[in-house]
Design a protein around this motif. Structure first.
Motif, PDB file in Angstrom:
ATOM      1  N   ASN A 130       0.825  -1.215   0.000  1.00 19.97           N
ATOM      2  CA  ASN A 130       0.000   0.000   0.000  1.00 19.97           C
ATOM      3  C   ASN A 130       0.858   1.262   0.000  1.00 19.97           C
ATOM      4  O   ASN A 130       0.590   2.216  -0.738  1.00 19.97           O
TER       5      ASN A 130
ATOM      6  N   ALA B 196       1.235   3.940  -3.036  1.00 14.54           N
ATOM      7  CA  ALA B 196       0.884   5.339  -2.769  1.00 14.54           C
ATOM      8  C   ALA B 196       2.000   6.279  -3.216  1.00 14.54           C
ATOM      9  O   ALA B 196       1.739   7.393  -3.673  1.00 14.54           O
TER      10      ALA B 196
ATOM     11  N   TRP C  11      -5.834   7.263   1.033  1.00 13.97           N
ATOM     12  CA  TRP C  11      -5.267   5.936   0.790  1.00 13.97           C
ATOM     13  C   TRP C  11      -4.763   5.367   2.111  1.00 13.97           C
ATOM     14  O   TRP C  11      -3.836   5.896   2.723  1.00 13.97           O
TER      15      TRP C  11
END
Length: 502
Positions: free
Chosen positions: A126, A130, A141
């Motif tokens: 993640n 990002a 996010w």
């Protein structure tokens, strides 16, 4: 006292025997099937190797996962770039989530692979995505680390959290391609003790992609089930120690016969199954979706100029006149090697493995294979490196020697952008005696070495360059995981001694 100890040992041996294990696996697989019914739209993904025992091929995805418990062990937490599992991201994006299946032996409710390795993976991916695709609102996010409170203490969670950014930096700076996911990953956990499964609305897009970590086995209480067997938690673990040669493929193909056999009949049934599957030649990796291989692997970064596969996979591939082959059989006998009248001796090189010979990789395999590969690439041929999978064992992967040959060739013959660079050869007079005067080499092979010369190692090769080429391989074949000792030999060959000075 000795008699009592002997009786106890016999009881324990029976409690852990293959009869109890197979019935325990069937019991756990029924729970996995029940969870799949609750999430029918999410792919059911086994975490190899243990998870393959609990996932019926009829309902499982043909894309496996490679999350190791060792990467989640206390004080050994890691995001391993040799096991990035990025091949799962397109599957997750397509189906808006997945269900990962694994189990653990007695003592834990959730294996470390699901309680810590997968949460680390979600948070690292993640954060790297990002950074790669910054949106207008970065706060939208979710890059937090999520761990199951009952399995991971607050202190351990905090210690892991402190390392996430460094791992995300390593992934971001690697050669792996990160897709633009529509939503971040979010882990959830289910065990046989879970009373309410997580539910997600289907009428609107979720702000995350659920990665459901399903621990198939329940904590063992040593009680007999109604079926007349002793339940064993995590029965599928380390199956080489108890399975008598059975694999998940055999188990799911012959489940009815295996579970119908009595304890005394079971060994004979297993021997019959192994014999029949070996004899009829029908047990191939293509029949079972839970394979670690997807057939012949083409290295995408170099436009498929280099390929990697086992002998079993090559036997199912189509031979092409624009391809050359480096065979690395386990024995000198080449009668079992794939034969094709279109493949002349000029386009095939056979180098039997000799693992008992010291430095066989660096003094024999690489010096002989690399000039051949360089010549074939210069002639416009694509080159296969074929190693492993010579038996009927459908779980056999490419051997470390094959990965080492392919890795070294990628370093020598392709630049960082994957473009082929012309190989340079040393003249025969410059060849070191350690290469030309190999005791295992035949006179004919020595003459071939002298004619071809030795590939000159280009300048500027370092560990980063080698690691990047390994990432090219892993991105196309996630199951590849060569031993550290093998990678050390490759580093030595490319960066030290006679080769390094050239």
């Amino acid at each position: 006292m000795d008699e009592r100890s002997s009786v106890l040992q016999e009881l324990r041996r029976e409690s852990l025997d293959i009869y109890n294990r197979l019935h325990s696996i069937a019991d756990d697989a029924a729970f996995v099937a029940h969870v799949h019914e609750f999430y029918p739209a999410l792919p059911l993904v086994p975490n190899l190797r243990c998870g393959a025992w609990y996932t019926d091929p009829a309902i499982a995805s043909n894309v496996p996962a490679y999350f190791k418990s060792t990467d989640g062990h206390f004080n050994n937490w890691s995001f391993n770039l040799r096991r990035p599992n990025l091949h799962l991201l397109p599957l997750i994006a397509e189906h808006h989530g997945i269900v990962l299946v694994d189990s653990t032996r007695a003592g834990k409710r959730i294996p470390d692979a699901l309680s810590k390795t997968v949460p680390i993976w979600c948070a690292v991916v993640n954060r790297a995505i990002a950074r790669r695709f910054p949106g207008p609102d970065g706060n939208a996010w979710d890059t937090a680390l999520y761990t199951p409170p009952g399995a991971v203490s607050a202190q351990e969670h905090h210690q892991i959290e402190q390392r996430i950014d460094a791992w995300a930096d390593a992934l971001f700076n690697s050669s792996f391609e990160l897709p633009a996911l529509p939503a971040p990953l979010r882990p959830f956990w289910i065990t046989p003790a879970t009373t309410t499964f997580p539910s997600f609305p289907t009428f609107e897009p979720l702000p995350f992609h659920p990665v459901i970590c399903l621990s198939a086995s329940r904590p063992s209480d040593d009680t007999r089930r109604l079926g007349g067997f002793g339940y064993i938690q995590g029965s599928g673990d380390d199956h080489e120690l108890w399975s008598m040669g059975l694999t998940p493929t055999h188990y799911w193909r012959h489940t009815t016969a295996l579970l119908a056999a009595s304890r005394s009949e079971l060994p004979g049934v297993i021997r019959t199954i192994l014999s029949s599957d070996c004899g009829d030649g029908t047990l191939t990796t293509d029949e079972h979706p839970l394979t670690e291989r997807g057939g012949v692997t083409s290295i995408a970064k170099v436009g498929g100029r280099m390929k990697l596969c086992t002998f079993r996979e090559l036997g199912r591939a189509r031979w092409d006149e624009d391809e050359a082959y480096v065979f690395l059989p386990a024995t000198p006998d080449s009668s079992h090697l794939p034969q094709d009248q279109e493949v002349t001796d000029a386009r095939r090189l056979v180098l039997p493995l000799a693992p008992r010979i010291k430095n066989h990789l660096t003094l024999t395999l690489l010096p002989r294979a690399l000039p051949f590969i360089g010549e074939q690439l210069a002639l416009g041929q694509n080159v296969y490196v074929v190693c492993g999978g010579e038996t009927t064992n459908e779980e056999a992967e490419v051997g470390d020697e094959g990965v080492a040959v392919l890795l070294t060739a990628l370093v020598l013959f392709f630049c960082g952008e994957g473009v082929l660079r012309p190989p340079q050869f040393a003249s025969p007079a410059e060849l070191p005696e350690t290469v030309l005067e190999m005791s295992e080499a035949s006179t004919e092979m020595k003459e071939v070495e002298q004619r071809r010369g030795k590939v000159v190692i280009p300048p500027g090769i370092d560990k980063t360059c080698i690691r990047t080429r390994l990432e090219w391989i892993i991105a196309c074949r996630p199951g590849v995981n060569p031993a550290r000792a093998t990678l050390k030999r490759v580093n030595e060959f490319l960066m030290s001694g006679e080769h390094g000075r050239r």
